[in-house]
Design a protein around this motif. Structure first.
Motif: not given
Length: 239
Positions: A216-217, A220, A223, A225, A227-229, A231
């Motif tokens: 996920a990192l 992220w 860029k 999305t 990964g952010k979702r 994490l």
């Protein structure tokens, strides 16, 4: 698009036959489990849990190393619940484990298909789930210990069942992109439960979540999305 074509109808019939063929041995495992009885450590846990009240036993099983290792606190919890309900639950737990594992895989595959934007029907999802569970149980080196012996099924099979649900829930939260405080608490509690059956399951779970957080990192950092979702739900489970 192919709903009216003969090949589509044949495919559904073949899939239904496959699902039925996979269900038969699973029913056999469940039926055999009804004959499960106390074996070896089951007697020890029964005496250990009856020596004190239910809640005190759970507290001591987590904070102290006594007759049994404190890193298997959920083993004490589930056996304690089984003992509190009645001895007949010994024969029900193998079937419950099989049903929950198949259901967990079904939810997992359903969420994964939606994430990958694939169209998988319920028959296809069930066929994949039943095949995996059947193959795992069929190839088990000692099915009695893996499935029918309560004191061994809980440390080694129960973590796989709960971790399947943990992955499915994590996929759902990551796919939705919205993980609220209640979902984070729920994921943390489910992960706490799954890791409490045995040190082996906890090690596997920590490694699985660690790889997921690392991925996920990386996403992220690129860029993306996704990964952010993922994490936040992965981090809640790891905590």
């Amino acid at each position: 698009m192919f709903a009216n074509q003969p090949s589509s109808r044949w495919y559904r019939w073949i899939l239904a036959v496959v699902c039925l063929a996979l269900t038969v041995p699973l029913i056999g495992y469940i039926w055999t489990g009804l004959y499960a009885r106390y074996l070896q450590d089951d007697y020890c846990y029964s005496v250990f849990l009856r020596g004190d009240n239910f809640f005190t036993s759970q507290w001591n099983s987590y904070f102290y190393v006594g007759s049994y290792s404190a890193n298997r606190y959920c083993l004490t919890l589930l056996i304690g619940i089984s003992e509190a309900i009645g001895r007949f639950t010994v024969g029900l737990m193998p079937g419950l484990a099989v049903v929950l594992w198949v259901a967990g895989f079904m939810v997992l595959f359903r969420q994964a298909a939606r994430l990958a934007r694939m169209d998988l029907g319920w028959l296809e999802v069930y066929a994949l789930s039943a095949a995996l569970v059947y193959l795992a149980l069929y190839q088990a080196p000692n099915r009695t210990q893996v499935l029918y012996w309560r004191a061994a099924m809980l440390p080694y099979l129960a973590p796989l069942v709960t971790q399947t649900w943990l992955v499915a829930w994590t996929l759902r939260q990551g796919r939705r992109g919205k993980t609220g405080i209640l979902a984070c608490i729920g994921l943390a509690l489910l992960a706490f439960l799954a890791a409490g059956f045995s040190e082996t399951g906890a090690t596997y779970q920590a490694g699985m979540l660690g790889v997921g957080i690392l991925a996920a990192l990386i996403f992220w950092g690129r860029k993306q999305t996704a990964g952010k979702r993922f994490l936040l739900p992965l981090g809640a489970a790891m905590v």
